[in-house]
Write a protein that holds these residues in place. Structure first.
Motif, PDB file in Angstrom:
ATOM      1  N   PRO A  25       0.808  -1.241   0.181  1.00 30.22           N
ATOM      2  CA  PRO A  25      -0.484  -0.083  -0.307  1.00 30.22           C
ATOM      3  C   PRO A  25       1.122   1.233  -0.095  1.00 30.22           C
ATOM      4  CG  PRO A  25       0.261  -1.224   1.790  1.00 30.22           C
ATOM      5  CD  PRO A  25       0.408  -2.106   1.404  1.00 30.22           C
ATOM      6  N   SER A  26       0.589   2.124  -0.799  1.00 27.71           N
ATOM      7  CA  SER A  26       1.319   3.517  -0.930  1.00 27.71           C
ATOM      8  C   SER A  26       0.510   4.295  -0.093  1.00 27.71           C
ATOM      9  CB  SER A  26       1.133   4.222  -1.988  1.00 27.71           C
ATOM     10  OG  SER A  26       1.962   5.634  -2.475  1.00 27.71           O
ATOM     11  N   SER A  27       1.813   4.898   1.118  1.00 28.95           N
ATOM     12  CA  SER A  27       1.191   5.667   1.905  1.00 28.95           C
ATOM     13  C   SER A  27       1.090   6.904   1.710  1.00 28.95           C
ATOM     14  CB  SER A  27       2.089   5.273   3.110  1.00 28.95           C
ATOM     15  OG  SER A  27       3.141   5.818   3.209  1.00 28.95           O
ATOM     16  N   GLY A  28       1.945   7.350   0.518  1.00 32.05           N
ATOM     17  CA  GLY A  28       2.644   8.801  -0.112  1.00 32.05           C
ATOM     18  C   GLY A  28       3.677   9.744   0.741  1.00 32.05           C
ATOM     19  N   LYS A  29       4.000   8.588   1.664  1.00 29.60           N
ATOM     20  CA  LYS A  29       5.516   9.710   2.465  1.00 29.60           C
ATOM     21  C   LYS A  29       6.455   9.154   1.778  1.00 29.60           C
ATOM     22  CE  LYS A  29       3.254  10.521   6.033  1.00 29.60           C
ATOM     23  NZ  LYS A  29       2.374  10.366   8.083  1.00 29.60           N
ATOM     24  N   ARG A  30       7.725   9.248   0.923  1.00 27.58           N
ATOM     25  CA  ARG A  30       8.760   8.783   0.767  1.00 27.58           C
ATOM     26  C   ARG A  30       9.969  10.078   1.078  1.00 27.58           C
ATOM     27  NH1 ARG A  30       7.990   8.605  -4.644  1.00 27.58           N
ATOM     28  NH2 ARG A  30       7.446   6.817  -5.014  1.00 27.58           N
ATOM     29  N   HIS A  31      10.732   8.761   1.662  1.00 27.08           N
ATOM     30  CA  HIS A  31      12.150   9.748   2.329  1.00 27.08           C
ATOM     31  C   HIS A  31      13.073  10.536   1.546  1.00 27.08           C
ATOM     32  CE1 HIS A  31      16.062  10.129   4.386  1.00 27.08           C
ATOM     33  NE2 HIS A  31      15.702  10.042   5.606  1.00 27.08           N
ATOM     34  N   PRO A  32      12.887  12.166   1.294  1.00 27.67           N
ATOM     35  CA  PRO A  32      14.007  13.086   0.781  1.00 27.67           C
ATOM     36  C   PRO A  32      14.898  12.986  -0.025  1.00 27.67           C
ATOM     37  CG  PRO A  32      12.434  14.150   3.097  1.00 27.67           C
ATOM     38  CD  PRO A  32      12.761  13.048   2.922  1.00 27.67           C
ATOM     39  N   LEU A  33      15.852  11.887   0.735  1.00 26.07           N
ATOM     40  CA  LEU A  33      16.935  11.274   0.170  1.00 26.07           C
ATOM     41  C   LEU A  33      16.937   9.909  -0.538  1.00 26.07           C
ATOM     42  CD1 LEU A  33      19.845  11.053   0.452  1.00 26.07           C
ATOM     43  CD2 LEU A  33      19.548   9.472   2.079  1.00 26.07           C
ATOM     44  N   VAL A  34      15.853   9.319  -0.652  1.00 22.28           N
ATOM     45  CA  VAL A  34      15.311   8.412  -1.669  1.00 22.28           C
ATOM     46  C   VAL A  34      14.375   9.241  -3.386  1.00 22.28           C
ATOM     47  CG1 VAL A  34      13.761   6.521  -1.935  1.00 22.28           C
ATOM     48  CG2 VAL A  34      14.660   6.516  -0.124  1.00 22.28           C
ATOM     49  N   ALA A  35      14.041   9.945  -2.843  1.00 23.74           N
ATOM     50  CA  ALA A  35      13.316  11.016  -3.284  1.00 23.74           C
ATOM     51  C   ALA A  35      14.656  11.961  -4.899  1.00 23.74           C
ATOM     52  CB  ALA A  35      12.623  11.698  -3.120  1.00 23.74           C
ATOM     53  N   THR A  36      15.201  11.903  -3.790  1.00 22.10           N
ATOM     54  CA  THR A  36      16.325  12.943  -4.250  1.00 22.10           C
ATOM     55  C   THR A  36      17.101  12.060  -5.649  1.00 22.10           C
ATOM     56  OG1 THR A  36      17.144  14.372  -2.963  1.00 22.10           O
ATOM     57  CG2 THR A  36      18.481  13.942  -3.768  1.00 22.10           C
ATOM     58  N   VAL A  37      18.131  10.967  -5.108  1.00 22.57           N
ATOM     59  CA  VAL A  37      18.260   9.799  -5.377  1.00 22.57           C
ATOM     60  C   VAL A  37      17.051   9.198  -6.403  1.00 22.57           C
ATOM     61  CG1 VAL A  37      19.295   6.671  -5.450  1.00 22.57           C
ATOM     62  CG2 VAL A  37      19.641   9.080  -3.434  1.00 22.57           C
ATOM     63  N   MET A  38      16.471   9.192  -6.636  1.00 22.99           N
ATOM     64  CA  MET A  38      15.101   9.141  -7.405  1.00 22.99           C
ATOM     65  C   MET A  38      15.579   9.842  -8.431  1.00 22.99           C
ATOM     66  SD  MET A  38      12.033   7.461  -5.534  1.00 22.99           S
ATOM     67  CE  MET A  38      10.985   6.883  -7.330  1.00 22.99           C
ATOM     68  N   VAL A  39      15.335  11.206  -8.340  1.00 25.14           N
ATOM     69  CA  VAL A  39      15.146  12.010  -9.371  1.00 25.14           C
ATOM     70  C   VAL A  39      16.844  12.847  -9.867  1.00 25.14           C
ATOM     71  CG1 VAL A  39      14.320  15.098  -9.523  1.00 25.14           C
ATOM     72  CG2 VAL A  39      13.194  13.664  -8.237  1.00 25.14           C
ATOM     73  N   LEU A  40      17.599  12.728  -9.648  1.00 22.62           N
ATOM     74  CA  LEU A  40      18.899  12.840 -10.161  1.00 22.62           C
ATOM     75  C   LEU A  40      19.447  12.677 -11.300  1.00 22.62           C
ATOM     76  CD1 LEU A  40      21.643  13.155  -6.663  1.00 22.62           C
ATOM     77  CD2 LEU A  40      20.734  14.835  -8.191  1.00 22.62           C
ATOM     78  N   PRO A  41      19.108  11.174 -11.544  1.00 22.06           N
ATOM     79  CA  PRO A  41      19.935  10.664 -12.801  1.00 22.06           C
ATOM     80  C   PRO A  41      19.557  11.430 -13.995  1.00 22.06           C
ATOM     81  CG  PRO A  41      19.348   9.207 -11.471  1.00 22.06           C
ATOM     82  CD  PRO A  41      18.976  10.313 -10.780  1.00 22.06           C
ATOM     83  N   LEU A  42      17.791  11.939 -13.891  1.00 21.75           N
ATOM     84  CA  LEU A  42      16.947  12.112 -14.745  1.00 21.75           C
ATOM     85  C   LEU A  42      17.716  14.097 -15.114  1.00 21.75           C
ATOM     86  CD1 LEU A  42      14.821  12.240 -16.574  1.00 21.75           C
ATOM     87  CD2 LEU A  42      12.837  13.094 -15.349  1.00 21.75           C
ATOM     88  N   ALA A  43      17.477  14.482 -13.842  1.00 21.65           N
ATOM     89  CA  ALA A  43      18.305  15.665 -13.584  1.00 21.65           C
ATOM     90  C   ALA A  43      19.159  16.068 -14.394  1.00 21.65           C
ATOM     91  CB  ALA A  43      18.464  16.598 -12.161  1.00 21.65           C
ATOM     92  N   ALA A  44      20.429  15.103 -14.588  1.00 20.28           N
ATOM     93  CA  ALA A  44      21.450  15.086 -14.411  1.00 20.28           C
ATOM     94  C   ALA A  44      21.452  14.725 -16.358  1.00 20.28           C
ATOM     95  CB  ALA A  44      22.856  14.181 -14.086  1.00 20.28           C
ATOM     96  N   LEU A  45      20.780  13.720 -16.721  1.00 21.00           N
ATOM     97  CA  LEU A  45      20.447  14.054 -18.392  1.00 21.00           C
ATOM     98  C   LEU A  45      19.916  14.792 -19.384  1.00 21.00           C
ATOM     99  CD1 LEU A  45      20.357  11.660 -20.498  1.00 21.00           C
ATOM    100  CD2 LEU A  45      17.975  11.259 -19.966  1.00 21.00           C
ATOM    101  N   LEU A  46      19.165  15.558 -18.027  1.00 24.53           N
ATOM    102  CA  LEU A  46      18.693  16.761 -18.849  1.00 24.53           C
ATOM    103  C   LEU A  46      19.544  18.091 -19.069  1.00 24.53           C
ATOM    104  CD1 LEU A  46      14.796  16.405 -17.387  1.00 24.53           C
ATOM    105  CD2 LEU A  46      15.345  15.742 -19.807  1.00 24.53           C
ATOM    106  N   ALA A  47      19.841  18.165 -18.293  1.00 24.16           N
ATOM    107  CA  ALA A  47      21.027  18.856 -18.169  1.00 24.16           C
ATOM    108  C   ALA A  47      22.092  18.786 -19.087  1.00 24.16           C
ATOM    109  CB  ALA A  47      21.657  19.447 -16.287  1.00 24.16           C
ATOM    110  N   VAL A  48      22.623  17.979 -19.481  1.00 24.14           N
ATOM    111  CA  VAL A  48      23.332  17.590 -20.577  1.00 24.14           C
ATOM    112  C   VAL A  48      22.879  17.573 -21.759  1.00 24.14           C
ATOM    113  CG1 VAL A  48      25.173  15.775 -21.349  1.00 24.14           C
ATOM    114  CG2 VAL A  48      25.178  15.780 -18.919  1.00 24.14           C
ATOM    115  N   VAL A  49      21.622  16.971 -21.775  1.00 27.10           N
ATOM    116  CA  VAL A  49      20.821  17.072 -23.061  1.00 27.10           C
ATOM    117  C   VAL A  49      20.599  18.755 -24.031  1.00 27.10           C
ATOM    118  CG1 VAL A  49      19.026  16.628 -24.479  1.00 27.10           C
ATOM    119  CG2 VAL A  49      20.721  14.741 -23.104  1.00 27.10           C
ATOM    120  N   PHE A  50      20.514  19.550 -22.550  1.00 18.19           N
ATOM    121  CA  PHE A  50      19.837  20.705 -23.038  1.00 18.19           C
ATOM    122  C   PHE A  50      21.015  21.974 -23.280  1.00 18.19           C
ATOM    123  CE2 PHE A  50      15.309  18.739 -22.419  1.00 18.19           C
ATOM    124  CZ  PHE A  50      14.891  18.816 -23.764  1.00 18.19           C
ATOM    125  N   GLY A  51      22.525  21.456 -22.662  1.00 20.20           N
ATOM    126  CA  GLY A  51      22.987  22.153 -22.141  1.00 20.20           C
ATOM    127  C   GLY A  51      23.313  23.253 -21.524  1.00 20.20           C
TER     128      GLY A  51
END
Length: 69
Positions: A25-51
């Protein structure tokens, strides 16, 4: 037209909700560190792709200076 709403309700009453990744069951709560680790690869990819890598480095250094005070 045929009344299919009543039949659909009868068929779906006994079913469980679809859970593609297990039945945890999803409680809607996620540790901020886990959320950061999930987002960082996509953020890095977008930063490189769009300069925008320089802007990311500048912002990160600004935040680092601000936190260091």
């Amino acid at each position: 037209m045929a009344d299919t709403a009543a039949r659909t309700m009868v068929r779906t009453q006994g079913r469980k909700a679809f859970a593609p990744f297990g039945s945890r069951p999803s409680s809607g709560k996620r540790h901020p560190l886990v959320a950061t680790v999930m987002v960082l690869p996509l953020a890095a990819l977008l930063a490189v792709v769009f300069g925008g890598w320089e802007a990311v480095v500048t912002q990160a250094s600004s935040v680092g200076v601000m936190l260091g005070r």
